[in-house]
Design a protein around this motif. Structure first.
Motif, PDB file in Angstrom:
ATOM      1  N   ALA A  97       0.843  -1.306   0.065  1.00 47.28           N
ATOM      2  CA  ALA A  97      -0.007   0.045   0.225  1.00 47.28           C
ATOM      3  C   ALA A  97       0.710   1.149   0.008  1.00 47.28           C
ATOM      4  O   ALA A  97       0.600   2.336  -0.324  1.00 47.28           O
ATOM      5  N   LEU A  98       2.089   1.277   0.412  1.00 46.99           N
ATOM      6  CA  LEU A  98       3.044   2.218   0.359  1.00 46.99           C
ATOM      7  C   LEU A  98       4.196   1.881  -0.456  1.00 46.99           C
ATOM      8  O   LEU A  98       5.231   1.469   0.298  1.00 46.99           O
ATOM      9  N   SER A  99       4.273   2.160  -1.650  1.00 47.59           N
ATOM     10  CA  SER A  99       5.437   1.878  -2.533  1.00 47.59           C
ATOM     11  C   SER A  99       6.836   2.328  -2.073  1.00 47.59           C
ATOM     12  O   SER A  99       7.643   1.700  -2.270  1.00 47.59           O
ATOM     13  N   GLU A 100       6.770   3.408  -1.254  1.00 47.08           N
ATOM     14  CA  GLU A 100       8.103   3.909  -1.163  1.00 47.08           C
ATOM     15  C   GLU A 100       8.714   3.053   0.106  1.00 47.08           C
ATOM     16  O   GLU A 100       9.933   3.382   0.246  1.00 47.08           O
ATOM     17  N   ASN A 101       7.901   2.277   0.892  1.00 48.66           N
ATOM     18  CA  ASN A 101       8.592   1.469   2.049  1.00 48.66           C
ATOM     19  C   ASN A 101       8.980   0.107   1.243  1.00 48.66           C
ATOM     20  O   ASN A 101       8.373  -0.836   1.095  1.00 48.66           O
ATOM     21  N   HIS A 102      10.284   0.108   0.820  1.00 47.72           N
ATOM     22  CA  HIS A 102      10.996  -0.757   0.103  1.00 47.72           C
ATOM     23  C   HIS A 102      12.289  -0.798   0.560  1.00 47.72           C
ATOM     24  O   HIS A 102      13.075   0.343   0.159  1.00 47.72           O
ATOM     25  N   TYR A 103      12.857  -2.000   0.886  1.00 44.94           N
ATOM     26  CA  TYR A 103      14.093  -2.273   1.408  1.00 44.94           C
ATOM     27  C   TYR A 103      14.683  -3.563   0.731  1.00 44.94           C
ATOM     28  O   TYR A 103      14.057  -4.445   0.743  1.00 44.94           O
ATOM     29  N   MET A 104      15.981  -3.494   0.567  1.00 47.41           N
ATOM     30  CA  MET A 104      16.414  -4.764  -0.154  1.00 47.41           C
ATOM     31  C   MET A 104      17.994  -5.150   0.488  1.00 47.41           C
ATOM     32  O   MET A 104      18.521  -4.124   0.744  1.00 47.41           O
ATOM     33  N   ILE A 105      18.072  -6.245   0.628  1.00 47.52           N
ATOM     34  CA  ILE A 105      19.445  -6.838   0.933  1.00 47.52           C
ATOM     35  C   ILE A 105      19.720  -7.522  -0.193  1.00 47.52           C
ATOM     36  O   ILE A 105      19.286  -8.702  -0.680  1.00 47.52           O
ATOM     37  N   ARG A 106      21.166  -7.225  -0.732  1.00 45.92           N
ATOM     38  CA  ARG A 106      21.563  -8.330  -1.551  1.00 45.92           C
ATOM     39  C   ARG A 106      23.204  -8.740  -0.973  1.00 45.92           C
ATOM     40  O   ARG A 106      23.989  -7.735  -0.545  1.00 45.92           O
ATOM     41  N   VAL A 107      23.450  -9.999  -1.271  1.00 40.24           N
ATOM     42  CA  VAL A 107      24.648 -10.462  -0.689  1.00 40.24           C
ATOM     43  C   VAL A 107      25.329 -11.239  -1.714  1.00 40.24           C
ATOM     44  O   VAL A 107      24.655 -11.963  -2.396  1.00 40.24           O
ATOM     45  N   ARG A 108      26.599 -11.135  -2.169  1.00 39.66           N
ATOM     46  CA  ARG A 108      27.474 -11.987  -2.918  1.00 39.66           C
ATOM     47  C   ARG A 108      28.782 -12.085  -2.498  1.00 39.66           C
ATOM     48  O   ARG A 108      29.265 -11.230  -1.579  1.00 39.66           O
ATOM     49  N   PRO A 109      29.587 -13.186  -2.671  1.00 42.46           N
ATOM     50  CA  PRO A 109      31.149 -13.390  -2.316  1.00 42.46           C
ATOM     51  C   PRO A 109      31.740 -12.259  -2.713  1.00 42.46           C
ATOM     52  O   PRO A 109      31.843 -11.640  -3.609  1.00 42.46           O
ATOM     53  N   VAL A 110      32.718 -11.784  -1.874  1.00 37.85           N
ATOM     54  CA  VAL A 110      33.385 -10.880  -2.171  1.00 37.85           C
ATOM     55  C   VAL A 110      34.371 -10.698  -3.262  1.00 37.85           C
ATOM     56  O   VAL A 110      34.696  -9.686  -4.220  1.00 37.85           O
ATOM     57  N   GLU A 111      34.711 -12.006  -3.932  1.00 37.11           N
ATOM     58  CA  GLU A 111      35.512 -12.258  -4.863  1.00 37.11           C
ATOM     59  C   GLU A 111      34.615 -11.877  -6.354  1.00 37.11           C
ATOM     60  O   GLU A 111      35.331 -11.766  -7.175  1.00 37.11           O
ATOM     61  N   ASN A 112      33.478 -11.543  -6.024  1.00 38.15           N
ATOM     62  CA  ASN A 112      32.410 -11.295  -7.205  1.00 38.15           C
ATOM     63  C   ASN A 112      31.945  -9.747  -7.111  1.00 38.15           C
ATOM     64  O   ASN A 112      31.005  -9.595  -7.525  1.00 38.15           O
ATOM     65  N   ARG A 113      32.467  -9.104  -6.013  1.00 36.89           N
ATOM     66  CA  ARG A 113      32.137  -7.888  -5.481  1.00 36.89           C
ATOM     67  C   ARG A 113      31.612  -7.128  -6.811  1.00 36.89           C
ATOM     68  O   ARG A 113      32.400  -6.840  -7.817  1.00 36.89           O
ATOM     69  N   ILE A 114      30.687  -6.142  -6.640  1.00 31.07           N
ATOM     70  CA  ILE A 114      30.631  -4.808  -7.721  1.00 31.07           C
ATOM     71  C   ILE A 114      31.289  -3.968  -6.928  1.00 31.07           C
ATOM     72  O   ILE A 114      31.303  -3.387  -5.724  1.00 31.07           O
TER      73      ILE A 114
END
Length: 180
Positions: A97-114
């Motif tokens: 109902a409140l589209s602005e309330n969006h949070y995300m966690i992304r996790v990857r191995p450090v050898e493939n870091r961005i």
């Protein structure tokens, strides 16, 4: 139908944000939303975390703190496309109902870091474990990011810019520090 199209657009084209139209959806649309998310690989956060831990043969620790805004849904996904470069874990928290309330966690191995160019970095923070976190409002026009490394993982915490007055860089740092 708009929710399904937006979800597919997010998954295919826009790697760092997930947004809805702001429309409040009827409860019968919740099942359609769940089915759509399932079709594109989303499961429970717990199941996605188990799948990720098994794939990587090591444990991903998640923050125990969440942003101080209400969420109605949370889903997880283990990404395992061809090759290893983009393998990783995702957890999404949003409010239908409140589209602005969006949070995300992304996790990857450090050898493939961005890696992020200095021009995209607004601030750096020292975390409780002495690791450095970078905060960016410039890497995306729709989200703010906190990026850091811990225990061989690169974490990216993101929030919609529209709630940046409620979920500040300092709150994201507190969330990062809640990983044990």
């Amino acid at each position: 139908m708009i929710v399904i199209r937006l979800l597919r657009l997010f998954v295919l084209c826009i790697p760092f944000y997930f947004t809805f139209t702001g429309t409040s959806y009827a409860s019968n649309d919740s099942k359609e939303l769940e089915n759509s998310l399932s079709e594109i690989g989303y499961t429970s956060v717990h199941q996605a975390l188990q799948d990720s831990n098994k794939h990587f043969n090591r444990t991903i620790s998640l923050p125990i703190q969440l942003p101080p805004v209400p969420f109605t849904h949370n889903y997880g996904r283990f990404n395992n496309p061809e090759g290893k470069l983009n393998d990783g874990f995702e957890a999404e928290y949003f409010n239908k109902a409140l589209s602005e309330n969006h949070y995300m966690i992304r996790v990857r191995p450090v050898e493939n870091r961005i890696k992020f160019k200095k021009g995209f970095i607004d601030q750096t923070f020292k975390l409780n474990d002495e690791n450095t976190a970078i905060y960016s409002t410039k890497a995306s026009s729709v989200i703010n990011l906190l990026i850091f490394e811990k225990d061989g993982w690169q974490y990216m915490l993101s929030v919609d810019k529209r709630i940046s007055n409620k979920v500040t860089s300092e709150i994201l740092v507190e969330i990062a520090n809640s990983i044990k």
